[in-house]
Design a protein around this motif. Sequence first.
Motif: not given
Lengths: 113, 117
Positions: A22-32
């Motif tokens: 699992e990967c979570v980002q908290d920057m509201d980024h479009e691309n992962m």
Amino acid sequence: DVKVTQSSRYLVKRTGEKVFLECVQDMDHENMFWYRQDPGLGLRLIYFSYDVKMKEKGDIPEGYSVSREKKERFSLILESASTNQTSMYLCASSFDRGLREQYFGPGTRLTVT
Amino acid sequence: AQKITQTQPGMFVQEKEAVTLDCTYDTSDPSYGLFWYKQPSSGEMIFLIYQGSYDQQNATEGRYSLNFQKARKSANLVISASQLGDSAMYFCAMREGRSGGSYIPTFGRGTSLIVHP
């Protein structure tokens, strides 16, 4: 501060198991992105996603699938783990499709026995 | 053929000296971008510098500069005044366009830099 987190730093699984990273980002980024890193081979792109429920294959998608149900979360799935999937897995995100900069998580070292 | 080639598996430099890490690339996309990342022994990937294919001037960020030679398809990283903390793996990467409007990143195999006191 920019943050990409991965669910585990170290994981040991048996051959044939289904594995979720699992990967979570908290920057509201479009691309992962999901990469695997192996000594002498650098980073190789497995899958990426530029929107919720969207996904595209990278250079080495075989044996992997992904899920992106929410913008902040991108999961990598090994349907039936094999020993050749023992590796370091890195997740990254970027603000726009131009990929001017990617932010990386700390990595998950997966060992398949 | 590799899209990003880093020919130096390992480099050594004396503290306070400058060092150049080589990177060549291959793409047919006219609007590509080039990056350098640093990975210390702790494992985190740190973005250092970006150069767009249309940028006229070489990118600089503090002690890092990118020596961009478009005709030679070369994007070498120059680190001035090396510090012990610069010891790390360095990866050159490229983003190029794909049909459908997305961009895809490709990384090189990396160069290990060791800075000696």
